[in-house]
Design an enzyme around this catalytic site. Structure first.
Site, short mmCIF file in Angstrom:
data_model
loop_
_atom_site.label_atom_id
_atom_site.label_comp_id
_atom_site.label_asym_id
_atom_site.label_seq_id
_atom_site.Cartn_x
_atom_site.Cartn_y
_atom_site.Cartn_z
N LYS A 1 2.71 11.70 -3.37
CA LYS A 1 1.80 10.83 -4.12
C LYS A 1 0.79 11.67 -4.92
O LYS A 1 0.35 11.27 -5.99
CB LYS A 1 1.08 9.90 -3.15
N GLU B 1 -7.23 0.71 -4.49
CA GLU B 1 -7.22 0.60 -3.02
C GLU B 1 -8.55 0.08 -2.44
O GLU B 1 -8.53 -0.82 -1.60
CB GLU B 1 -6.84 1.95 -2.40
N ASP C 1 -12.82 5.58 1.94
CA ASP C 1 -11.37 5.58 2.21
C ASP C 1 -10.86 7.01 2.32
O ASP C 1 -10.74 7.71 1.32
CB ASP C 1 -10.67 4.84 1.06
N ASP D 1 0.88 -1.17 0.00
CA ASP D 1 0.00 0.00 0.00
C ASP D 1 0.92 1.22 0.00
O ASP D 1 1.54 1.54 1.01
CB ASP D 1 -0.89 -0.03 1.26
#
Ligand code: AMP
Length: 565
Positions: A68, A145, A168, A6
């Site tokens: 990211k 994800e 999420d 992850d």
């Protein structure tokens, strides 16, 4: 061995599957979470994780985080006298996880399944793959994800036709996915999200609150002080999990400042963020053509879902408590590791077929007739619409737009905008057609999008049978492979800091950071402890170093844990 990774905005984790269960892979500090932070020193040593996070306060110009968010863009991060792209910084994180996994598992780790937010576009997915390759990892698959999280929650053991919503909220991204399980198939019905909202924004609200309340002029604050205030705000935010009121304390230019915030005021200040969060939820339900009350279960993942105001907000929207039985930090890595196990055809996992959706629309540019009967080009015509279950193949027929047209150029575009130029161009195919009046010649354009995000486009001229084909990912990979090789060599002079000294370095940087933060007696104690520890390090006796490290840590913990004033 394929491991699941992850690669998070704030933290990254690695997990593997062994003897019927998943296990987290601890890093060199013995912790499961490795902060996605990279720092460099003047000797070109690269630091990753907690050590880099410590250095962020001391050397903000030599440290990068939250990269990211810039994956797949040309943004350059300047660290000292060097420049890096987001995928290169990510590759340092992946390399560090790979090394940790190899030491922990005592095997070579050369393959990984890496997760990305469902909302990542093609460029962002490719950049993630490239990051893996730069780290010396073959990226077996890129997994969404929320899909990974749903696997971690054991979708295969649920009742038929159960509908899930995966909520999420990580450090910097927010994703919503609606999944449905029937027979042995898990189908992702819709995805939506916002790449620019996450836990960090909830820290930012506290930062604003603090700066306004104590009345300091933000313009006058240097980077280090801002970093320190943010750190205190982050700490206070986590305390909301156990307290209704939290206190933010920070020394600024030797003056102690403090302010308390209660959760109701905090919730009010977060209203705008919560409204932003609501939008993708509504959009995903609309796209999936599912009503709120048809959702059977809500899964919360991502560290920021630990915030009580988020849990309350989700509970209020859906009228029921969300499921939080799997650690929200670990769910995605666990799912990626389970997916890796399925990939290796491990018998222990029940074979569930995964279907996914294409998170964005794929189409081409067309011209349209305007009201005054003129042709106007530059419009987007979707061929595969977002949230279509993949693998998928769709064909559309297009006709020549003017008399005696001899060439048709099919632009391959990705995006949601009505105007072609606002969407991302992935490639193009050009074919020749026989002359004739407008509309007399037709071409069939077939888009096929598969589970590995590979897009194949075939254009067929119907009158002549001429066919042309482009495979988007493969085509670009060729260039990127060379790219990767060249950059791999360029970056090879940078050494990831030796892992055996990591614990010592973390404490040294922490000591240095605290020396800057504290004053008076505490400062003197820190200085003495630093000198003592450095002296023991010089002796290079591992037993003595370990003892001294424990003592040094105890001194620092004691000072940091005690009230600031
Ligand atoms: P992730 O990207 O999933 O690792 O999430 C990281 C985010 O979760 C950061 O913004 C953290 O501040 C936040 N977070 C972690 N634990 C908590 C907590 N107990 N309360 C509030 N936020 C948290």
């Amino acid at each position: 061995m394929i491991i699941g990774i992850d690669l998070g905005t704030t933290n990254s984790l690695a997990c593997y599957f062994d003897k019927n269960q998943t296990k987290m892979i601890p890093n060199r500090l013995g912790e499961n979470l490795t902060p996605s932070v990279v720092s460099i020193d003047e000797d070109d040593n690269i630091y990753v994780g907690k050590v880099a996070k410590e250095r962020k306060i001391l050397y903000p110009d030599m440290t990068a985080d939250v990269f990211k968010r810039s994956m797949g863009t040309n943004k350059e991060f300047v660290l000292g006298d060097k420049k890096f792209k987001a995928e290169e910084l990510s590759s340092f994180v992946l390399k560090s996880l790979k090394e940790d996994a190899e030491v922990f598992l005592q095997v070579k780790v050369e393959e990984a399944i890496i997760s990305v937010p469902a909302y990542f576009n093609d460029d962002q997915r490719k950049a993630t793959k490239k990051a893996g390759e730069l780290a010396g990892l073959k990226v077996n698959r890129i997994i969404n994800e929320p899909t990974a999280a749903a696997i971690a929650y054991g979708i295969d053991k649920r009742d038929e036709n159960t509908r899930f919503l995966v909520f999420d909220l990580g450090g910097g991204t927010f994703d919503i996915s609606i999944l449905e399980k029937f027979k042995n198939i898990m189908e992702v019905r819709a995805v939506a999200g916002d790449n620019f909202i996450g836990g960090e924004d909830f820290t930012e609200v506290l930062y604003r609150f603090f700066v306004n309340k104590v009345g300091i002029d933000e313009e006058k604050l240097d980077k280090k002080t801002i970093s320190r205030i943010r750190k205190q705000c982050e700490k206070a935010k986590l305390e909301f999990s156990n307290n209704k009121t939290v206190t933010i304390k920070c020394n600024i230019e030797d003056t102690p400042y403090e302010t308390s915030v209660n959760i109701d005021d905090y919730e009010k200040s977060c209203e705008l963020l919560l409204t932003k969060i609501r939008k993708p939820i509504e959009r995903s339900l609309k796209d999936a053509k599912i009503k709120l009350n048809q959702i059977d279960e809500i899964i919360l993942i991502g560290g920021a879902t630990r915030l009580p105001i988020i849990r309350k907000f989700v509970g209020k929207i859906f009228g029921r408590l969300p499921n939080t039985s799997v650690n929200p930090d670990e769910a995605v890595a666990i799912g990626a590791a389970l997916q890796a196990a399925m990939k290796e055809r491990n018998e222990c996992i029940k074979d569930i077929v995964l279907t996914d959706v294409c998170p964005f629309s794929l189409g081409t540019e067309v011209s349209v007739r305007t009201m005054n009967n003129k042709r106007e080009s530059g419009y987007f015509c979707p061929i595969i619409e977002r949230n279509t279950v993949i693998p998928v193949s769709r064909t559309e027929t297009f006709y020549t737009a003017y008399d005696n047209q001899t060439r048709v150029v099919v632009e391959i575009l990705q995006g949601e905008s009505r105007l072609a130029r606002n969407n991302l161009k992935l490639g193009e195919i050009s074919v020749t057609v026989p002359k004739g009046p407008e509309g007399s010649q037709s071409i069939d354009v077939t888009y096929t999008y598969d589970i590995n995000s590979i897009l194949e486009v075939v254009v067929k001229v119907n009158s002549t049978g001429e066919k042309k084909k482009v495979i988007i990912q493969k085509g670009n990979e060729k260039i990127s492979e060379e790219d990767v090789k060249a950059r791999f060599e360029e970056l090879s002079y940078l050494k990831i800091h030796p892992r055996d000294q990591e614990k010592n370095k973390e404490l040294l940087f922490r000591g240095e950071r605290m020396y800057e933060e504290f004053t008076g007696e505490d400062r003197q104690v820190i200085a003495d402890a630093l000198i003592q520890f450095e002296a023991v390090l010089d002796k290079q006796n591992s037993i003595l170093i370990e003892q001294a490290r424990d003592e040094f840590k105890r001194v620092l913990d004691e000072i940091e844990d005690e009230e600031l004033f």
